[in-house]
Write an enzyme that holds these catalytic residues in place. Structure first.
Site, short mmCIF file in Angstrom:
data_model
loop_
_atom_site.label_atom_id
_atom_site.label_comp_id
_atom_site.label_asym_id
_atom_site.label_seq_id
_atom_site.Cartn_x
_atom_site.Cartn_y
_atom_site.Cartn_z
N LYS A 13 0.83 -1.21 0.00
CA LYS A 13 0.00 0.00 0.00
C LYS A 13 0.87 1.26 0.00
CE LYS A 13 -2.11 -1.12 3.84
NZ LYS A 13 -1.33 -2.34 4.13
N ARG A 88 -9.43 0.51 9.12
CA ARG A 88 -8.93 -0.84 9.45
C ARG A 88 -9.95 -1.63 10.25
NH1 ARG A 88 -3.00 0.53 9.21
NH2 ARG A 88 -1.81 -1.37 9.48
N ARG A 127 11.63 -5.34 4.86
CA ARG A 127 11.33 -3.92 4.55
C ARG A 127 12.33 -3.00 5.24
NH1 ARG A 127 5.38 -1.65 5.35
NH2 ARG A 127 5.60 -2.49 7.47
N ARG A 160 11.68 -1.02 10.71
CA ARG A 160 10.65 -0.68 11.71
C ARG A 160 10.64 -1.71 12.82
NH1 ARG A 160 5.13 0.54 8.42
NH2 ARG A 160 4.32 -0.57 10.25
N ARG A 171 0.33 -8.88 13.65
CA ARG A 171 -0.33 -7.88 12.80
C ARG A 171 -1.15 -8.55 11.70
NH1 ARG A 171 4.69 -4.92 10.93
NH2 ARG A 171 3.31 -3.66 9.66
#
Ligand code: ADP
Ligand code: AMP
Length: 216
Positions: A13, A88, A127, A160, A171
């Site tokens: 996203k 969400r 990431r 992160r 998550r």
């Protein structure tokens, strides 16, 4: 153009959002980025959000909805906006519908970026994000030219804290329970478009833009 990018953590996203807002010249409203900026600045909002984020849980709806309502009332949304990571939960989606109805600005489309669970874990744990400009990279799928250095601004890349394997699993489970029902919610409204997000970044972008361009 008023767009939502829907999809699990790691679907792409942020990556697609970065490109889409450049093409359509609309603001990129990513609630996760807003919370991370608040944490960095040490604001009250940041303090309230941090524990939930560290645990891979959602920040309570009351905190998120007010924030997004205020953001949507800003002038730069006159030509539209791209929401990334919001809504969400069903409660957030209903609150957004109510706010947009009040403003007389309905959604143009909800783009659902579909990616399988195993790929998501690999994408999230690999990431890297730029401390300077927030651009997103991947150590294998989208590496920077120079290791740990942002191509765009020369900033340092970091991982992160919620991209660790354990938090990622939490998550993804939270997504399945609380966010996935939004697919049916927007399908019912007739504005959902699902793209195969497992293909490479350019292919996914081409599919999203060819869909959005024919709506305009
Ligand atoms: P989200 O914002 O949905 O959580 P990101 O855009 O941050 O996801 O992407 C998660 C990770 O996957 C990043 O490291 C990004 O570089 C990488 N990525 C994004 N899109 C693709 C793709 N189509 N193929 C492979 N890797 C991708
Ligand atoms: P993201 O950057 O979208 O991966 O979001 C990182 C974290 O911020 C999430 O795991 C949540 O803790 C929090 N967050 C971001 N957006 C929302 C939202 N719309 N509702 C609740 N929590 C959110």
């Amino acid at each position: 153009m008023r767009i939502i990018l829907l999809g699990p953590p790691g679907a792409g996203k942020g990556t697609q959002g970065e490109r889409l807002v450049k093409k359509y010249k609309i603001p990129h409203i990513a609630t996760g980025d807003i919370f991370r900026a608040a944490i960095k600045e040490g604001t009250e909002l940041g303090l309230m959000a941090k524990d939930y984020m560290d645990q891979g849980l959602l920040v309570p709806d009351e905190l998120v909805v007010g924030l997004v309502r205020e953001r949507l009332a800003e002038e730069d949304t006159a030509q539209g906006f791209l929401l990334d990571g919001f809504p969400r939960t069903l409660a957030q989606a209903e609150a957004l519908d109510a706010a947009l109805a009040e403003m007389g600005t309905p959604l143009t489309a909800v783009i659902n970026v579909d990616v399988g669970q195993d790929a998501l874990v690999e994408r999230l744990t690999g990431r890297r994000v730029c401390r300077g400009c927030g651009s997103t990279y991947h150590i294998k799928f989208n590496p920077p030219t120079v290791r740990s250095v942002c191509d765009k601004c020369g900033g340092e890349l970091y991982q992160r804290s919620d991209d660790s394997v354990d938090t990622v699993r939490q998550r993804l489970e939270v997504y399945r329970r609380q966010t996935e029902p939004l697919i049916a919610y927007y399908q019912k409204q007739g504005i959902l478009y699902t793209v195969d997000g497992s293909r490479d970044i350019d292919q996914v972008f081409a599919e999203i833009t060819s869909y959005l361009d024919q709506l305009a």
